[in-house]
Design an enzyme around this catalytic site. Structure first.
Site, PDB file in Angstrom:
ATOM      1  N   ASN A   1       0.832  -1.197   0.000  1.00  0.00           N
ATOM      2  CA  ASN A   1       0.000   0.000   0.000  1.00  0.00           C
ATOM      3  C   ASN A   1       0.874   1.257   0.000  1.00  0.00           C
ATOM      4  O   ASN A   1       1.538   1.562   0.993  1.00  0.00           O
ATOM      5  CB  ASN A   1      -0.918  -0.027   1.229  1.00  0.00           C
ATOM      6  CG  ASN A   1      -1.937   1.096   1.235  1.00  0.00           C
ATOM      7  OD1 ASN A   1      -1.629   2.229   0.923  1.00  0.00           O
ATOM      8  ND2 ASN A   1      -3.163   0.758   1.607  1.00  0.00           N
TER       9      ASN A   1
ATOM     10  N   ASP B   1      -1.619  -4.591  11.420  1.00  0.00           N
ATOM     11  CA  ASP B   1      -3.000  -4.961  11.158  1.00  0.00           C
ATOM     12  C   ASP B   1      -3.838  -3.893  11.831  1.00  0.00           C
ATOM     13  O   ASP B   1      -3.656  -3.610  13.017  1.00  0.00           O
ATOM     14  CB  ASP B   1      -3.342  -6.343  11.702  1.00  0.00           C
ATOM     15  CG  ASP B   1      -4.676  -6.830  11.143  1.00  0.00           C
ATOM     16  OD1 ASP B   1      -4.845  -6.805   9.908  1.00  0.00           O
ATOM     17  OD2 ASP B   1      -5.555  -7.226  11.926  1.00  0.00           O
ATOM     18  N   SER B   2      -4.676  -3.261  11.051  1.00  0.00           N
ATOM     19  CA  SER B   2      -5.424  -2.135  11.575  1.00  0.00           C
ATOM     20  C   SER B   2      -6.862  -2.208  11.117  1.00  0.00           C
ATOM     21  O   SER B   2      -7.204  -2.918  10.166  1.00  0.00           O
ATOM     22  CB  SER B   2      -4.783  -0.815  11.131  1.00  0.00           C
ATOM     23  OG  SER B   2      -4.674  -0.761   9.720  1.00  0.00           O
TER      24      SER B   2
ATOM     25  N   PHE C   1      -7.364   7.743   3.586  1.00  0.00           N
ATOM     26  CA  PHE C   1      -7.779   6.608   2.766  1.00  0.00           C
ATOM     27  C   PHE C   1      -8.548   5.653   3.660  1.00  0.00           C
ATOM     28  O   PHE C   1      -8.663   5.859   4.865  1.00  0.00           O
ATOM     29  CB  PHE C   1      -6.582   5.924   2.095  1.00  0.00           C
ATOM     30  CG  PHE C   1      -5.539   5.397   3.051  1.00  0.00           C
ATOM     31  CD1 PHE C   1      -5.553   4.068   3.457  1.00  0.00           C
ATOM     32  CD2 PHE C   1      -4.537   6.234   3.542  1.00  0.00           C
ATOM     33  CE1 PHE C   1      -4.592   3.582   4.332  1.00  0.00           C
ATOM     34  CE2 PHE C   1      -3.574   5.754   4.420  1.00  0.00           C
ATOM     35  CZ  PHE C   1      -3.603   4.420   4.807  1.00  0.00           C
ATOM     36  N   GLY C   2      -9.113   4.606   3.081  1.00  0.00           N
ATOM     37  CA  GLY C   2      -9.857   3.653   3.883  1.00  0.00           C
ATOM     38  C   GLY C   2     -11.086   4.289   4.522  1.00  0.00           C
ATOM     39  O   GLY C   2     -11.898   4.936   3.856  1.00  0.00           O
ATOM     40  N   TYR C   3     -11.193   4.136   5.840  1.00  0.00           N
ATOM     41  CA  TYR C   3     -12.349   4.646   6.574  1.00  0.00           C
ATOM     42  C   TYR C   3     -12.147   6.075   7.083  1.00  0.00           C
ATOM     43  O   TYR C   3     -13.025   6.617   7.764  1.00  0.00           O
ATOM     44  CB  TYR C   3     -12.675   3.722   7.755  1.00  0.00           C
ATOM     45  CG  TYR C   3     -13.086   2.334   7.340  1.00  0.00           C
ATOM     46  CD1 TYR C   3     -14.347   2.086   6.797  1.00  0.00           C
ATOM     47  CD2 TYR C   3     -12.213   1.250   7.474  1.00  0.00           C
ATOM     48  CE1 TYR C   3     -14.723   0.804   6.397  1.00  0.00           C
ATOM     49  CE2 TYR C   3     -12.582  -0.033   7.090  1.00  0.00           C
ATOM     50  CZ  TYR C   3     -13.837  -0.244   6.547  1.00  0.00           C
ATOM     51  OH  TYR C   3     -14.211  -1.516   6.154  1.00  0.00           O
TER      52      TYR C   3
ATOM     53  N   LYS D   1      -2.310  14.319  11.069  1.00  0.00           N
ATOM     54  CA  LYS D   1      -2.865  12.966  11.119  1.00  0.00           C
ATOM     55  C   LYS D   1      -1.839  11.982  11.677  1.00  0.00           C
ATOM     56  O   LYS D   1      -2.167  11.122  12.502  1.00  0.00           O
ATOM     57  CB  LYS D   1      -3.309  12.525   9.723  1.00  0.00           C
ATOM     58  CG  LYS D   1      -3.977  11.154   9.724  1.00  0.00           C
ATOM     59  CD  LYS D   1      -4.262  10.658   8.324  1.00  0.00           C
ATOM     60  CE  LYS D   1      -4.743   9.217   8.383  1.00  0.00           C
ATOM     61  NZ  LYS D   1      -4.787   8.575   7.061  1.00  0.00           N
TER      62      LYS D   1
END
Length: 214
Positions: A10, A77-78, A160-162, A183
């Site tokens: 990623n 892992d998130s 990105f993602g959620y 962030k």
């Protein structure tokens, strides 16, 4: 120069990782950049277990490549835990609604499930477990979190993602609306990586001291 291989392909994640681990004096490569392929089955029941599974599999693959036999392998892992949804999507965050489902679809689905839920019941957190596997086989794992709540709409372009639905009341915006530096300061991944950074620095200092005494 020491080498760190992060078990991800990623690119968005690698930008954050390099910013936070800057100054370690190590070459930081993604698994993809290192040309390492590993068939990882994330069948753990916690973020920590899955991070260790990923790091272990990539470390075993890296050990077969002479250039990377002394590399430290990191993996994370998130995911997002929403209290109202019994901490869903949790460890299945990346696979929620299917592995290839876009985050626009995932985010809209979660907003629909949370429709009508009042602010005080929209509490949520991002969780990130960071695992390290060292050349000798020993391992470490740490956890970082970021508390917030589920917003009411998708907002922001920086994450990105959620991130676009994760609302931070104290800042009045989603994590996708924060500047990248802010962030990284606040995020679950930032907290986890800073903890791991300290572990790496102390370990390498001890190794350097042992070398100097020989």
């Amino acid at each position: 120069m020491r080498t760190i291989i992060f078990a991800t392909g990623n690119e968005h994640k690698m930008v954050e990782i390099r910013m936070i681990l800057e100054g370690l004096g190590a070459r930081i490569l993604s698994q993809k950049e290192a040309g390492i392929k590993a068939d990882v089955v994330e069948d753990g029941s916690t973020f920590e277990e899955n991070a260790l599974i990923k790091a272990g599999e990539v470390a075993r693959a890296a050990a077969q490549i002479p250039e990377y036999q002394d590399a430290v392998v990191l993996a994370d892992d998130s995911g997002l835990e929403i209290d109202y949804l019994n901490k869903e999507p949790g460890i299945y965050s990346a696979r929620y609604l299917g592995e290839d489902t876009s985050y626009d679809i995932k985010n809209n689905a979660l907003l629909e499930r949370m429709a009508g839920v009042p602010d005080e019941e929209r509490t949520a957190r991002f969780v990130c477990a960071i695992a390290a596997v060292f050349p000798g086989g020993e391992s470490e794992v740490v956890r970082g979190t970021m508390e917030g709540r589920v917003g009411y709409e998708i907002a922001g372009e920086n994450g990105f993602g959620y991130d676009p639905i994760f609302y931070l009341p104290e800042f009045g915006c989603t994590s996708a609306q924060l500047a990248p530096e802010k962030k990284n300061e606040l995020s679950h991944r930032g907290e986890g990586l800073r903890k791991m950074r300290e572990i790496l620095l102390k370990k390498w200092e001890r190794e350097d001291e042992d070398t100097d005494r020989k």
